[in-house]
Design an enzyme around this catalytic site. Structure first.
Site, PDB file in Angstrom:
ATOM      1  N   PHE A 166       0.840  -1.197   0.000  1.00 40.12           N
ATOM      2  CA  PHE A 166       0.000   0.000   0.000  1.00 40.12           C
ATOM      3  C   PHE A 166       0.876   1.247   0.000  1.00 40.12           C
ATOM      4  O   PHE A 166       1.247   1.785   1.044  1.00 40.12           O
ATOM      5  CB  PHE A 166      -0.935   0.015   1.211  1.00 40.12           C
ATOM      6  CG  PHE A 166      -2.031   1.045   1.106  1.00 40.12           C
ATOM      7  CD1 PHE A 166      -3.232   0.736   0.498  1.00 40.12           C
ATOM      8  CD2 PHE A 166      -1.843   2.328   1.587  1.00 40.12           C
ATOM      9  CE1 PHE A 166      -4.244   1.683   0.393  1.00 40.12           C
ATOM     10  CE2 PHE A 166      -2.831   3.289   1.488  1.00 40.12           C
ATOM     11  CZ  PHE A 166      -4.043   2.968   0.883  1.00 40.12           C
ATOM     12  N   GLY A 167       1.220   1.693  -1.213  1.00 36.94           N
ATOM     13  CA  GLY A 167       1.974   2.925  -1.404  1.00 36.94           C
ATOM     14  C   GLY A 167       1.150   3.892  -2.215  1.00 36.94           C
ATOM     15  O   GLY A 167      -0.073   3.968  -2.063  1.00 36.94           O
ATOM     16  N   ARG A 189       5.459  -2.507   4.181  1.00 39.91           N
ATOM     17  CA  ARG A 189       6.580  -2.860   5.051  1.00 39.91           C
ATOM     18  C   ARG A 189       6.639  -1.999   6.306  1.00 39.91           C
ATOM     19  O   ARG A 189       6.971  -2.477   7.387  1.00 39.91           O
ATOM     20  CB  ARG A 189       7.899  -2.747   4.285  1.00 39.91           C
ATOM     21  CG  ARG A 189       8.127  -3.848   3.273  1.00 39.91           C
ATOM     22  CD  ARG A 189       9.383  -3.604   2.460  1.00 39.91           C
ATOM     23  NE  ARG A 189       9.267  -2.407   1.637  1.00 39.91           N
ATOM     24  CZ  ARG A 189      10.235  -1.927   0.880  1.00 39.91           C
ATOM     25  NH1 ARG A 189      11.411  -2.515   0.856  1.00 39.91           N
ATOM     26  NH2 ARG A 189      10.043  -0.850   0.144  1.00 39.91           N
ATOM     27  N   ILE A 247      -0.815  -6.564 -10.246  1.00 37.04           N
ATOM     28  CA  ILE A 247      -0.314  -5.502 -11.121  1.00 37.04           C
ATOM     29  C   ILE A 247       1.073  -5.075 -10.671  1.00 37.04           C
ATOM     30  O   ILE A 247       1.584  -4.039 -11.098  1.00 37.04           O
ATOM     31  CB  ILE A 247      -1.263  -4.286 -11.138  1.00 37.04           C
ATOM     32  CG1 ILE A 247      -1.529  -3.775  -9.719  1.00 37.04           C
ATOM     33  CG2 ILE A 247      -2.573  -4.627 -11.854  1.00 37.04           C
ATOM     34  CD1 ILE A 247      -2.309  -2.473  -9.660  1.00 37.04           C
ATOM     35  N   ARG A 249       4.527  -7.387  -9.755  1.00 39.19           N
ATOM     36  CA  ARG A 249       5.522  -8.148 -10.490  1.00 39.19           C
ATOM     37  C   ARG A 249       5.128  -9.621 -10.448  1.00 39.19           C
ATOM     38  O   ARG A 249       4.603 -10.115  -9.446  1.00 39.19           O
ATOM     39  CB  ARG A 249       6.924  -7.971  -9.879  1.00 39.19           C
ATOM     40  CG  ARG A 249       7.537  -6.612 -10.159  1.00 39.19           C
ATOM     41  CD  ARG A 249       7.954  -6.477 -11.615  1.00 39.19           C
ATOM     42  NE  ARG A 249       8.614  -5.224 -11.890  1.00 39.19           N
ATOM     43  CZ  ARG A 249       8.004  -4.134 -12.345  1.00 39.19           C
ATOM     44  NH1 ARG A 249       6.691  -4.156 -12.553  1.00 39.19           N
ATOM     45  NH2 ARG A 249       8.690  -3.044 -12.595  1.00 39.19           N
ATOM     46  N   GLU A 278       7.803 -14.224 -18.151  1.00 43.39           N
ATOM     47  CA  GLU A 278       7.150 -13.381 -19.155  1.00 43.39           C
ATOM     48  C   GLU A 278       7.869 -13.552 -20.487  1.00 43.39           C
ATOM     49  O   GLU A 278       9.075 -13.336 -20.558  1.00 43.39           O
ATOM     50  CB  GLU A 278       7.175 -11.901 -18.732  1.00 43.39           C
ATOM     51  CG  GLU A 278       6.292 -11.610 -17.546  1.00 43.39           C
ATOM     52  CD  GLU A 278       6.164 -10.113 -17.241  1.00 43.39           C
ATOM     53  OE1 GLU A 278       6.823  -9.301 -17.937  1.00 43.39           O
ATOM     54  OE2 GLU A 278       5.415  -9.760 -16.321  1.00 43.39           O
ATOM     55  N   HIS A 297       1.461  -7.494 -19.537  1.00 39.50           N
ATOM     56  CA  HIS A 297       2.280  -6.495 -18.842  1.00 39.50           C
ATOM     57  C   HIS A 297       2.204  -5.139 -19.563  1.00 39.50           C
ATOM     58  O   HIS A 297       3.222  -4.514 -19.850  1.00 39.50           O
ATOM     59  CB  HIS A 297       3.738  -6.955 -18.740  1.00 39.50           C
ATOM     60  CG  HIS A 297       4.488  -6.281 -17.631  1.00 39.50           C
ATOM     61  ND1 HIS A 297       5.611  -6.800 -17.053  1.00 39.50           N
ATOM     62  CD2 HIS A 297       4.273  -5.090 -16.986  1.00 39.50           C
ATOM     63  CE1 HIS A 297       6.066  -6.004 -16.106  1.00 39.50           C
ATOM     64  NE2 HIS A 297       5.261  -4.947 -16.055  1.00 39.50           N
TER      65      HIS A 297
END
Length: 355
Positions: A166-167, A189, A247, A249, A278, A297
């Site tokens: 959550f950024g 974190r 969404i 990595r 990928e 992507h």
């Protein structure tokens, strides 16, 4: 950082993973003319090679890295002219920041520019899953309208969305979800985010988030600590019938465990814009699953994404070329290193040769 009078002898290399020799790009117009207008030379690297051969960066002061090229001591120890790596986007897991700092190389990215496009990409996948959009699209194309009774949509109002990582992107996504009547919880974190309380978002531990969420959205950065963060034990903690959206990595998720959770029905569906590997192997079972929505992507590749990301990356290059500190520096301690100071002195000598 002293201000130079002009970006003399400043050359930018554009990585060939997403750009063509004429400067056009799979992302659209990169705005390279802004470099030309400032008297800054640029060229696209001859081939896509990772890591970039040091010989290809001879006489290059900055790299506009369009994808996830590696930058570590293999390259940096042999590129004495390099001053800047400007990432087109936010992720930088392939860049060794400590090695860049030791080599006197500034690293920048463009987090603000991807905030809204990536958040809307997450919302797009969540809505597609909740409405069984992929299955209904196939029913319509095959004139199988009788099958629609088996694909009732899942509710949104009153459901809980857990955002892992959550950024800034997570906060932007929360702004889109709360008006839909969804409860949003988050995990990061630090356990802190200045926007969380204003949005009514509780930051909780990962286990609690997995246990409470009807939809889990992954926005976390990839680090050694987050690789395969969502593994078999994490899926077991999720509600039966929950959905996963990634969404962030591909390596955040154990792909084998994801297949098992989807195959068993414990996970109702997944929306994936990123994968490991990928691209996926052509025979991967995930590609044939009706309850999985996929994008290569690129779901956030919108016109405003390209406009804003390129503007941020180009601005960083111009700032360094003109002796200014750019925005969104990932290793600000580099400015205090002797290696960086030596590179600036060499440039000043070129700009203002001794009489």
């Amino acid at each position: 950082m002293s201000e130079d009078t002009a970006p003399a002898s400043f050359t930018v290399a554009v990585t060939a993973d997403a750009a063509r020799q004429d400067g056009s790009s799979i992302h659209g117009d990169l705005g390279l003319h802004r470099l030309t207008d400032k008297g800054i030379q640029w060229r696209v690297l001859p081939t896509y090679t990772d890591p970039i051969p040091p010989a290809d960066l001879a006489g290059v002061q900055a790299v506009l890295s369009l994808g996830h090229i590696s930058f570590d001591s293999r390259t940096l120890d042999h590129t004495p002219d390099l001053q800047l790596v400007a990432r087109f986007g936010a992720g930088y897991e392939t860049i060794d920041l400590d090695a860049c700092t030791r080599a006197g190389v500034v690293v920048t990215n463009t987090p603000d520019a991807i905030r809204k496009p990536l958040a809307t990409a997450g919302l797009t996948l969540l809505l597609a899953l909740s409405h069984k959009l992929l299955a209904k699209d196939r029913l319509t194309r095959t004139a199988n309208w009788e099958g629609r009774e088996h694909y009732r949509g899942a509710p949104l109002s009153g459901q809980t969305v857990g955002i892992v990582g959550f950024g800034s992107v997570g906060a932007e996504l929360a702004k889109l979800l709360v008006p839909l009547g969804m409860e949003v919880i988050g995990n990061n974190r630090s356990g802190r985010n200045p926007e969380a309380s204003a949005l009514g978002v509780d930051l909780v531990g990962l286990d609690e988030l997995l246990e409470r969420s009807d939809y889990v959205v992954l926005c976390a950065a990839l680090t050694p600590a987050t690789e395969r963060l969502i593994d078999a034990s994490a899926f077991a903690k999720m509600k039966s019938g929950a959905y996963l959206v990634n969404i962030g990595r591909g390596k955040l998720v154990d792909t084998d465990a994801l297949r098992d959770a989807l195959r068993s029905g414990h996970l109702a569906g997944a929306g994936l814009d990123v994968f490991e590997p990928e691209p996926l192997n052509p025979d991967d079972e995930i590609l044939s699953m009706d309850n999985v929505v996929l994008s290569p992507h690129s779901l956030c590749w919108t016109e405003d994404f390209t406009r804003d990301v390129s503007a941020g990356a180009i601005a960083s290059i111009i700032a360094v070329a003109e002796g200014q500190r750019p925005s969104d520096v990932l290793n600000p301690e580099v400015f205090d290193t002797a290696a960086f100071a030596a590179k600036r002195r060499r440039k000043a000598a070129v700009v203002m040769p001794a009489s």
